[in-house]
Design an enzyme around this catalytic site. Structure first.
Site, PDB file in Angstrom:
ATOM      1  CG  ASP A 120     -21.881  -1.772  -5.408  1.00 51.21           C
ATOM      2  OD1 ASP A 120     -22.111  -1.922  -4.191  1.00 51.21           O
ATOM      3  OD2 ASP A 120     -21.733  -2.714  -6.205  1.00 51.21           O
ATOM      4  CD  GLU A 175       0.820  13.988  -2.994  1.00 46.35           C
ATOM      5  OE1 GLU A 175       0.688  14.665  -4.001  1.00 46.35           O
ATOM      6  OE2 GLU A 175      -0.087  13.783  -2.180  1.00 46.35           O
ATOM      7  CB  CYS A 217       3.597   7.187  -5.304  1.00 43.69           C
ATOM      8  SG  CYS A 217       1.920   7.806  -5.189  1.00 43.69           S
ATOM      9  NE  ARG A 243      -8.626   0.566 -19.472  1.00 42.14           N
ATOM     10  CZ  ARG A 243      -8.685  -0.420 -18.585  1.00 42.14           C
ATOM     11  NH1 ARG A 243      -9.050  -0.187 -17.344  1.00 42.14           N
ATOM     12  NH2 ARG A 243      -8.380  -1.665 -18.941  1.00 42.14           N
ATOM     13  CB  THR A 288      -2.812   6.165 -13.775  1.00 39.42           C
ATOM     14  OG1 THR A 288      -3.999   5.378 -13.609  1.00 39.42           O
ATOM     15  CG2 THR A 288      -3.157   7.639 -13.724  1.00 39.42           C
ATOM     16  CG  HIS A 311       3.216   2.678  -5.786  1.00 45.15           C
ATOM     17  ND1 HIS A 311       3.049   3.255  -4.549  1.00 45.15           N
ATOM     18  CD2 HIS A 311       2.358   3.325  -6.625  1.00 45.15           C
ATOM     19  CE1 HIS A 311       2.144   4.215  -4.647  1.00 45.15           C
ATOM     20  NE2 HIS A 311       1.703   4.276  -5.887  1.00 45.15           N
ATOM     21  CG  ASN A 368      -1.191   5.151  -2.840  1.00 40.69           C
ATOM     22  OD1 ASN A 368      -0.068   5.056  -2.334  1.00 40.69           O
ATOM     23  ND2 ASN A 368      -1.407   5.684  -4.037  1.00 40.69           N
ATOM     24  CB  SER A 388       2.416   9.759 -11.154  1.00 38.26           C
ATOM     25  OG  SER A 388       1.531   8.679 -10.982  1.00 38.26           O
TER      26      SER A 388
END
Lengths: 382, 130, 350
Positions: free
Chosen positions: C28, C80, C112, C199, C201, C234, C266, C296
């Protein structure tokens, strides 16, 4: 310098020759030419080929061809000047005979183009590899940029440009060796797929396999072999900048002008004396620019003149009676020699239905790259 | 297509637009020993600022394999403000904005890749200043 | 005084809308636009990669710094998505910009936060007196796996910062870093797309490290959130940075200027620092800026900058970030074009 004659010619049919490799094609044309000239032994061999290394993974064509036409032992070399390799080989053969070094010289041209998939890349090696091809330009792209500049400067229309291939296809109908001996119309050209805007597929000479050979000898010995011979009356060659962007005027090919002037001076003739001309119409725009550089039309007027019928039978001068590169086919290394063969047929009254009436003096113009090299021959019937 | 050896030699010209200006006014991006106009051998080293004008152009629909997946793309002959002539692909520009006489800026871009495992070839492209 | 003497960003002209991606996979679109607060994202052109983006950003930084490139003693690119697995990106950059060959070059990777990492090291060199100028860059052309939530955010762009002692436009007042081993997101060698812990993260990774770094930075500086005109964090999506900023005590209006994620996506190593360039584009002398990145794996780098009166001299010397983001030259890709541009399909090798 001795006068030089062409005493025999031979060529393969031009097209997709799936059954023949590069030596098969050359041998067929060479043996036909020797038979036509009634010679069994030659004194020297010149082979024109643009890129046998990239097309057929075969260099050292002089030795290979001498071997395969039963002439091992003769001096034999390959001549390379991109798409003018064939014409340049003829010039070397001419110099060899004229100098008195050799009497019976076989000059041929050959290209086996259908064995590779990325022919666009091979052809682009005739441009400046590091500063043109590196940046993505193709050969159709280079001539498209000439066409764009010409159309902008002189107001040539897309429809007028299309008349060049239409005329050449019409001429090719009567050429049994032509790759595409059929007529096309305006719709066919304008609806053909875009290759490099504004040039479409029908503006571009095709990919062709083929070989063409001629036999040269001193003019005063020609009668020993045949009564059908022509004299090479003028030879002119010139170089131009390798990169199209270094041409000061992007609507001109100065090497063609220089080569033409040199050939006219040597032959002692003017454009008005020429009855027909075989020009290097690798792309439709090339025929127009070349016809201007050779003095047949004023600068900027060639396109409209050809569109009005001035380049065909009944016009000012017959341009490309053979069908030209577009319709006869363009096996690059063979093209310059095949142009000479057409002139030979015309001047010995053997051109059949495409015969230019009362043809006495003919010209051939063969060009490499985007005008980086050019060679012009003026031939006279005897 | 360029392997590492050939590629590395052209870096000063392709990356930094280092050029030579000859007494006749001729400016050459590739290295030259002789002025093609005057035949003189003296020159001044210059760096092109990266701005110029389109002299002519084409839109390429059939490309060699290295550029196959970029078609259709435009290529132009450009005269830089210093008078150097060069051939360059046009990037980040709508085809309708490409015109003879249009002003361009040269930008540093990826030109092609030597397949999935070979070196990446960089160089200049032209972007029409809208 | 040590700080930024020149900054520059680069944003490609190509875009894909979140709704285009959502429709491709039967998601959606409005839940992405409202839930993740992502409207569209940048896509690199066929001829762009981390190297060309870094060079374009660095050119803009040089235009603002107005220094001889030869004076730059170190160049670090954090990304990266370095185009080569082995062979540096920075070498192309220094040869293209006329820096060096007497220069220290290294490529950084830390998911990042590789961009702030590059800035941190460049800044430290100048502060130590080792060199007069050093450049830190963060740039990426990141990939999200088809159908993965990351596909809505992973975008392209980058920013470059030249640090020096003279003509500083934004002084570095304080720095802090906060790091732990937290495998919330990773990509193994030879893998095309990253994987992540979903989740996981969030709370234990993004929030823990940014809050840890941010709080320490505030404590170290003795400053309070209300001392700052701007804050930027970030931006893996639209929601996280606004939430983490609020948790640290910042207000929405302090975060608006640097919050570019809704139309940029991002940009990984270029994310928070491209937000910083958007702030510098409009900042006034004396403004204080609070920045915390997140990478990360996991870690955060924090910076406190104070804008100087030199800023107004340089803001107009190169393209502004939001102008590039809102360029009328924008080209929207459909999903098929996007897949070809990002080489998500297997091509024949020629």
């Amino acid at each position: 310098m001795r006068d030089v004659a062409i005493i025999g010619v031979g060529m393969t049919k031009f097209g997709e020759l799936w059954e023949q490799n590069i030596r098969d094609m050359f041998a067929e044309a060479a043996l036909k030419a020797m038979e036509n000239a009634n010679v069994e032994k030659i004194d020297a061999l010149y082979v024109g080929a643009m890129s046998s290394g990239l097309y057929a993974f075969q260099e050292h064509l002089g030795s290979l061809m001498a071997d395969y036409i039963g002439q091992v032992g003769v001096p034999a070399v390959r001549i390379e000047s991109a798409c003018s390799s064939g014409g340049q080989a003829v010039r070397m053969g001419f110099l060899d005979v004229a100098s008195g070094m050799h009497d019976i010289v076989l000059v041929g041209g050959v290209e086996k183009m259908w064995d590779v998939e990325d022919g666009t890349f091979v052809l682009a090696t005739a441009s400046d590899q590091e500063y043109e091809a590196y940046n993505g330009v193709t050969f159709p792209g280079l001539y498209a940029m000439i066409a764009r500049a010409y159309m902008e400067k002189y107001g040539l229309t897309r429809e007028e440009l299309a008349q060049v291939p239409i005329k050449n296809h019409k001429h090719a109908v009567n050429n049994p060796n032509a790759q595409y001996p059929f007529e096309i119309d305006l719709k066919t050209v304008l609806n053909s797929s875009m290759v490099a805007d504004p040039l479409r597929l029908m503006d571009c000479s095709p990919i062709t396999d083929g070989a063409a050979c001629i036999i040269l000898c001193p003019l005063d010995r020609a009668k020993e072999f045949t009564d059908k011979y022509v004299k090479i009356r003028g030879v002119g060659a010139a170089s131009g900048p390798i990169a199209l962007h270094d041409h000061k005027d992007l609507t001109r090919l100065e090497a063609v002008f220089l080569a033409g002037q040199r050939a006219y001076n040597m032959a002692g003739v003017t454009p008005n004396d020429i009855n027909f001309v075989e020009v290097h119409d690798c792309f439709s725009i090339a025929e127009i620019v070349v016809a201007e550089e050779l003095g047949f039309f004023e600068y900027g007027k060639g396109g409209k003149a050809i569109a009005e019928g001035q380049g065909t039978y009944g016009g000012k001068i017959v341009i490309n009676p053979s069908g030209g590169l577009k319709a006869k086919g363009h096996p690059v290394g063979a093209t310059g020699v095949a142009q000479i063969i057409e002139a030979y047929y015309q001047l010995t009254n053997q051109a059949g239905k495409r015969q230019v009436q009362n043809a006495r003096i003919g010209m051939t113009q063969n060009m490499g790259g985007s005008g980086g090299s050019c060679v012009v021959h003026i031939l006279e019937g005897m | 297509m360029a392997n590492s050896q050939r590629y590395t030699r052209e870096i000063p010209h392709r990356y930094r637009l280092e050029a030579q200006k000859f007494p006749s006014g001729f400016v050459s991006l590739p290295r030259r020993l002789v002025d093609p106009i005057s035949g003189k051998k003296e020159f001044e080293k210059i760096k092109l600022a990266g701005f110029g004008t389109i002299l002519t152009y084409t839109i390429i629909h059939v490309a060699s394999d290295h550029f196959k997946f970029q078609t259709p793309f435009a290529v132009a002959i450009i005269e830089t403000d210093e008078g150097a002539r060069l051939t360059a692909m046009i990037t980040d520009t709508k085809f309708e904005d490409i015109k003879i006489g249009a002003k361009v800026e040269l930008v540093f871009r990826k030109i092609m890749e030597e397949g999935a495992s070979g070196i990446i070839n960089y160089g200049y492209k032209a972007k029409v200043i809208v | 005084m040590v700080g930024i003497v020149g900054y520059g960003a680069y944003v490609p002209i190509y875009r894909i809308k979140s709704s285009t991606i959502a429709n491709q996979w039967g998601n959606d679109p409005s839940s992405i636009e409202r839930g993740l607060m992502l409207i569209e994202k940048t896509v690199p052109g066929l001829d762009e990669d981390t190297i060309t983006i870094s060079i374009a950003a660095a050119k803009n930084a040089l235009k603002r710094a107005r220094i001889d490139p030869k004076k730059i003693g170190a160049v670090y690119i954090g990304s990266e998505s370095h185009p080569y697995a082995v062979k540096p990106s920075g070498t192309v950059l220094i040869d293209a910009l006329g820096i060096g060959p007497d220069v220290h070059v290294a490529d950084f990777e830390f998911a990042c936060k590789a961009g702030t990492e590059a800035m941190y090291v460049a800044y430290s060199h100048v502060k130590s007196g080792e060199m007069d100028y050093a450049m830190g860059i963060g740039a990426d052309t990141s990939q999200g796996a088809p159908g993965d939530a990351l596909e809505f955010s992973a975008s392209a762009g980058g920013s470059a910062f030249i640090f020096g002692k003279e003509n500083v436009v934004a002084e570095v007042l304080y720095t802090h870093s906060y790091t732990s081993d937290t495998p919330d997101f990773w990509r193994r060698e030879y893998q095309m797309y990253p994987r992540h812990g979903g989740r996981f993260t969030g709370e234990p990774a993004y929030f823990k490290h940014i809050l840890g770094c941010g709080r320490a930075l505030l404590e170290k500086s003795g400053m309070k959130p209300e001392d700052f005109q701007y804050a930027v964090f970030h931006m893996p999506n639209g929601r996280f940075p606004l939430k983490v900023g609020k948790d640290l005590g910042f207000k929405q209006e302090q975060m608006t200027e640097g919050w570019i994620v809704n139309f940029m996506g991002n940009t990984y190593s270029g994310s928070s620092i491209t937000g910083l360039t958007a702030i510098l584009d409009v900042a006034k002398p004396g403004d204080k800026i609070f920045l915390v990145s997140f990478g990360s794996g996991a870690g955060s780098d924090g910076f406190i900058f104070q804008v100087t009166d030199k800023i107004t001299e340089v803001q107009d010397l190169a393209p502004k970030t939001r102008d590039m983001l809102n360029t009328p030259q924008k080209v929207y890709l459909d999903y098929g074009k996007y897949v070809a541009y990002r080489k998500k399909i297997h091509f024949n090798e020629y």
